[in-house]
Design a protein around this motif. Structure first.
Motif: not given
Length: 263
Positions: A104-105, A144-145, A138-139, A126-129
């Motif tokens: 998960g994140e 997560f980074t 939503a991100y 990639d999409f979350a970034l």
């Protein structure tokens, strides 16, 4: 409970509320409210259902909850309640944070599981970034980074893969580009954590999807495939956002039979 060699535990990592229209998309309210009655603000009760598994000497955590990083305003908007912190629940099972392998994140300003391997689809990372304008709220990069920056705790996967013996992550997409489900196997027995493919019991109906799904047609195809396999092979399903009896089996006639050992 035990499913073959799998030791499984279930807990609710978070309680929250979501807009009924968000959760059921084009399904008319007159239909979905019979299954999930909304409050005066059209919000329905949701959960972050966490499956903790012991397999082959490893601890696996699927779903970690919303956590405590939301602003007070946002927490009030979603009526966030965390009945028991995840770490306290793990402690009750005799599990230390450094023993955990987590999917998960996850992550925060201080890593919750400093030795965990986090299996995430590269397309999701990639999409979350770089999310589109519809999805960017939503991100939260701070979620997560830190797992990647200086820690290298993330294993980016491209497609479905067996990440550990008996543990498969299956890329399904649909909800988001890198959505995945987790399949835990013990011989002929299996347990599936459905993620956002089948969030709640009403979503066991193949056409019932969320308005937040980015590729509804892909999600419909993957859901139909997953439910067909679950029926045929008697897989135990864990519905990731179901509040009431989230673990069970899908009968051939389409009925949901809850697993009483996982409540």
């Amino acid at each position: 409970m035990f499913l073959g060699d799998l030791e499984l535990h279930l807990l609710i990592a978070s309680h929250w509320k979501a807009d009924g229209g968000l959760m059921f998309g084009v399904v008319p309210k007159a239909m979905w409210e019979k299954h999930k009655p909304p409050d005066g603000n059209n919000l329905i009760d949701c959960a972050c259902v966490c499956l903790i598994a012991r397999i082959n000497g490893r601890v696996i955590v699927c779903e970690t909850g919303i956590g405590t990083k939301l602003s007070e305003k946002r927490a009030l908007q979603v009526v966030l309640r965390e009945p028991e912190g995840l770490l306290h629940a793990l402690h009750r099972l005799g599990i230390r944070p450094e023993e955990v392998t987590r999917r998960g994140e996850g992550g925060s300003f201080e890593l919750t599981f400093p030795k965990a391997r986090h299996f995430i689809q590269k397309s999701e990372w990639d999409f979350a970034l770089h999310p589109d304008v519809r999805s960017q709220s939503a991100y939260v990069p701070d979620d997560f980074t830190p797992l990647m920056d200086g820690h290298r705790l993330v294993e980016l996967i491209e497609g479905s893969a067996e990440v550990l013996p008996g543990v498969e992550v299956r890329h399904v997409g649909g909800h988001t580009p890198g959505s995945q489900v987790v399949l835990l196997r013990s011989g002929e027995l299996a347990c599936v954590v459905t993620g956002d493919v089948v969030g709640m019991t009403p979503h066991l109906r193949v056409p019932w999807t969320m308005s937040a799904d980015l590729d509804a047609l892909q999600l419909l195809e993957e859901k139909a495939r997953l439910l067909d396999e679950a029926q045929k092979h008697r897989w135990l399903l864990v519905l990731s956002h179901e509040v009431d009896q989230p673990a069970g089996y899908l009968e051939i006639d389409g009925r949901w039979r809850p697993e009483p050992r996982l409540t």
